[in-house]
Design a protein around this motif. Sequence first.
Motif, mmCIF file in Angstrom:
data_model
loop_
_atom_site.group_PDB
_atom_site.id
_atom_site.type_symbol
_atom_site.label_atom_id
_atom_site.label_comp_id
_atom_site.label_asym_id
_atom_site.label_seq_id
_atom_site.Cartn_x
_atom_site.Cartn_y
_atom_site.Cartn_z
ATOM 1 N N SER A 46 5.150 28.072 14.655
ATOM 2 C CA SER A 46 5.513 26.807 14.028
ATOM 3 C C SER A 46 6.002 25.817 15.080
ATOM 4 C CB SER A 46 6.619 27.019 12.988
ATOM 5 O OG SER A 46 7.130 25.780 12.521
ATOM 6 N N ARG A 47 5.693 24.557 14.867
ATOM 7 C CA ARG A 47 6.174 23.485 15.740
ATOM 8 C C ARG A 47 7.429 22.801 15.183
ATOM 9 N NH1 ARG A 47 4.352 24.816 20.485
ATOM 10 N NH2 ARG A 47 2.190 24.242 20.948
ATOM 11 N N THR A 48 7.855 23.141 13.978
ATOM 12 C CA THR A 48 9.051 22.528 13.407
ATOM 13 C C THR A 48 10.286 23.093 14.096
ATOM 14 O OG1 THR A 48 7.945 22.329 11.256
ATOM 15 C CG2 THR A 48 10.344 22.078 11.299
ATOM 16 N N PRO A 49 11.124 22.260 14.685
ATOM 17 C CA PRO A 49 12.287 22.777 15.412
ATOM 18 C C PRO A 49 13.191 23.619 14.527
ATOM 19 C CG PRO A 49 11.960 20.440 15.874
ATOM 20 C CD PRO A 49 11.033 20.788 14.752
ATOM 21 N N GLY A 50 13.455 24.845 14.948
ATOM 22 C CA GLY A 50 14.389 25.719 14.246
ATOM 23 C C GLY A 50 13.873 26.329 12.968
ATOM 24 N N ILE A 51 12.606 26.108 12.635
ATOM 25 C CA ILE A 51 12.071 26.620 11.364
ATOM 26 C C ILE A 51 10.671 27.177 11.580
ATOM 27 C CG2 ILE A 51 11.363 26.039 9.011
ATOM 28 C CD1 ILE A 51 13.472 23.815 9.037
ATOM 29 N N TYR A 52 10.455 28.401 11.141
ATOM 30 C CA TYR A 52 9.106 28.978 11.093
ATOM 31 C C TYR A 52 8.442 28.512 9.808
ATOM 32 C CZ TYR A 52 5.392 32.514 10.819
ATOM 33 O OH TYR A 52 4.181 33.155 10.707
ATOM 34 N N ASN A 53 9.011 28.888 8.688
ATOM 35 C CA ASN A 53 8.544 28.391 7.391
ATOM 36 C C ASN A 53 9.594 28.723 6.337
ATOM 37 O OD1 ASN A 53 6.901 28.508 4.702
ATOM 38 N ND2 ASN A 53 5.596 27.404 6.149
ATOM 39 N N LEU A 54 9.822 27.805 5.408
ATOM 40 C CA LEU A 54 10.849 27.984 4.383
ATOM 41 C C LEU A 54 10.286 28.554 3.087
ATOM 42 C CD1 LEU A 54 12.877 24.694 4.974
ATOM 43 C CD2 LEU A 54 13.345 26.987 5.856
ATOM 44 N N GLY A 55 9.002 28.893 3.079
ATOM 45 C CA GLY A 55 8.452 29.617 1.934
ATOM 46 C C GLY A 55 7.789 28.739 0.904
ATOM 47 N N GLY A 56 7.919 29.157 -0.352
ATOM 48 C CA GLY A 56 7.220 28.497 -1.447
ATOM 49 C C GLY A 56 7.722 27.090 -1.729
ATOM 50 N N THR B 186 -5.520 41.624 7.289
ATOM 51 C CA THR B 186 -6.747 42.324 7.658
ATOM 52 C C THR B 186 -7.428 41.717 8.876
ATOM 53 O OG1 THR B 186 -8.000 41.003 6.062
ATOM 54 C CG2 THR B 186 -7.164 43.132 5.301
ATOM 55 N N GLY B 187 -6.782 40.741 9.487
ATOM 56 C CA GLY B 187 -7.344 40.163 10.702
ATOM 57 C C GLY B 187 -8.637 39.415 10.493
ATOM 58 N N PHE B 188 -8.852 38.908 9.270
ATOM 59 C CA PHE B 188 -10.008 38.060 8.953
ATOM 60 C C PHE B 188 -11.337 38.794 9.166
ATOM 61 C CE2 PHE B 188 -6.934 35.554 11.670
ATOM 62 C CZ PHE B 188 -6.020 35.354 10.648
ATOM 63 N N GLY B 189 -11.306 40.116 9.136
ATOM 64 C CA GLY B 189 -12.520 40.898 9.338
ATOM 65 C C GLY B 189 -12.990 40.940 10.780
ATOM 66 N N ALA B 190 -12.112 40.538 11.711
ATOM 67 C CA ALA B 190 -12.473 40.511 13.126
ATOM 68 C C ALA B 190 -11.722 41.613 13.880
ATOM 69 C CB ALA B 190 -12.138 39.147 13.724
ATOM 70 N N PRO B 191 -12.269 42.085 15.002
ATOM 71 C CA PRO B 191 -11.611 43.145 15.791
ATOM 72 C C PRO B 191 -10.501 42.583 16.667
ATOM 73 C CG PRO B 191 -13.672 42.549 16.824
ATOM 74 C CD PRO B 191 -13.593 41.735 15.555
ATOM 75 N N ILE B 192 -9.423 42.129 16.030
ATOM 76 C CA ILE B 192 -8.322 41.483 16.744
ATOM 77 C C ILE B 192 -6.992 42.088 16.313
ATOM 78 C CG2 ILE B 192 -9.578 39.302 17.005
ATOM 79 C CD1 ILE B 192 -7.982 38.202 14.643
ATOM 80 N N ILE B 193 -5.951 41.775 17.081
ATOM 81 C CA ILE B 193 -4.578 42.092 16.716
ATOM 82 C C ILE B 193 -3.904 40.775 16.332
ATOM 83 C CG2 ILE B 193 -2.321 42.843 17.602
ATOM 84 C CD1 ILE B 193 -3.809 44.868 19.342
ATOM 85 N N THR B 194 -3.228 40.758 15.186
ATOM 86 C CA THR B 194 -2.586 39.529 14.722
ATOM 87 C C THR B 194 -1.079 39.607 14.952
ATOM 88 O OG1 THR B 194 -2.358 40.381 12.457
ATOM 89 C CG2 THR B 194 -4.365 39.170 12.984
ATOM 90 N N MET B 195 -0.484 38.457 15.259
ATOM 91 C CA MET B 195 0.940 38.399 15.591
ATOM 92 C C MET B 195 1.574 37.172 14.942
ATOM 93 S SD MET B 195 0.486 39.218 19.678
ATOM 94 C CE MET B 195 2.046 40.013 20.015
ATOM 95 N N ALA B 196 2.792 37.334 14.452
ATOM 96 C CA ALA B 196 3.597 36.198 13.992
ATOM 97 C C ALA B 196 4.644 35.915 15.055
ATOM 98 C CB ALA B 196 4.270 36.519 12.665
ATOM 99 N N GLY C 113 8.987 33.043 1.213
ATOM 100 C CA GLY C 113 7.567 33.153 1.514
ATOM 101 C C GLY C 113 7.253 33.020 2.991
ATOM 102 N N GLY C 114 8.110 32.336 3.743
ATOM 103 C CA GLY C 114 7.909 32.248 5.187
ATOM 104 C C GLY C 114 8.069 33.599 5.859
ATOM 105 N N PHE C 115 9.047 34.381 5.393
ATOM 106 C CA PHE C 115 9.244 35.731 5.906
ATOM 107 C C PHE C 115 8.104 36.633 5.444
ATOM 108 C CE2 PHE C 115 12.244 39.655 5.825
ATOM 109 C CZ PHE C 115 11.762 40.073 7.055
ATOM 110 N N GLU C 116 7.702 36.482 4.182
ATOM 111 C CA GLU C 116 6.563 37.252 3.675
ATOM 112 C C GLU C 116 5.331 37.020 4.548
ATOM 113 O OE1 GLU C 116 6.652 37.761 -1.019
ATOM 114 O OE2 GLU C 116 6.940 35.657 -0.465
ATOM 115 N N HIS C 117 5.103 35.774 4.900
ATOM 116 C CA HIS C 117 3.958 35.421 5.741
ATOM 117 C C HIS C 117 4.010 36.168 7.065
ATOM 118 C CE1 HIS C 117 1.862 32.736 8.674
ATOM 119 N NE2 HIS C 117 0.967 32.682 7.721
#
Length: 317
Positions: free
Chosen positions: A102-112, A145-155, A164-168
């Motif tokens: 996230s580019r929002t200072p101090g916030i990843y996401n606040l959810g729903g 599921t990594g969008f069906g691609a052979p990758i590793i996903t990271m938050a 919901g931000g934590f759920e994400h």
Amino acid sequence: MEFRSRAANDAKDNLLIEAKDLLIQSAAIPDQDIFHKQFKEIELRFDRSDEIFWCYMNQKSRPSYTYELGEEIQQVQDWIHSNYAMDGPQRSDPLRYFVCGSRTPGIYNLGGDLKHFADCIRRRDLGALKKYARTCVHMQYENSTGFGAPIITMALVQGDALGGGFEHALAFDILVAEKSARLGLPEILFNLFPGMGAYSFLRQRLGRKDTERFILEGKLHTAAELYDMGVVDVLAEDGMGEAAIIAYTQENRRRYHAERAVYRARKIANPVSLEELLEITDIWAETALYLEEADVRKMERLATAQDRRIQRSLRAV
């Protein structure tokens, strides 16, 4: 536009969602360079030397899950699937890691969208609540599921990841958080529960008993606390989240295929299906209609407090 079929096909017929019932519908994206596309809610970067695709939420309003954000994220998911699917042609610029931050200072996401929820509850609009929630869990399933691609996903969590931000963040293979970040599921404060993946993805990391305690307590935790609990995988110094990810990928480059296989094995041994996510999120929507007016007002006050905090952060920056 029609919603992608690959995720929907993983659910039983009686849980499938018609295209007209979705908030966000997606068309097939042509094979173009998505990094030249103009987005309003996200910012993209591809570090080809490190084989890392960076996707940053960069919202102009309250950093929560909105229709606009979801549509743009889904375009990225579809593009990666179209260009890097395991059964597709090999590209000249390989991709190994996908990182969402996230580019929002101090916030990843606040959810729903709490104000939207409050409006739907007052109108007794179960259909609108289900529509929003089901669309979110479709995107969550794609993240997991990594969008069906052979990758590793990271938050990459730099700041608060709430509800919901934590759920994400939990849906990704690896959760990286800076020490000052706070993460939690506060929905119990207004007599609701997090219904868009929290139970399923947190259970993979904590087990049933601790997952239920975590949700029902509704506490906010520091990244360090969650690292000790085994929820956060990589704990970074403040301001060093990106550097920690790059260092991690470089240090583990030789074991990449084995590491990705371990995460695939995790999903086989302790699977989270789209069917499961859809059933739980329908329970969430139905439970929301039991909220009393006092609970709905709490929800609105929380949204208002978050708006004030965001404005203070932006003025400080």
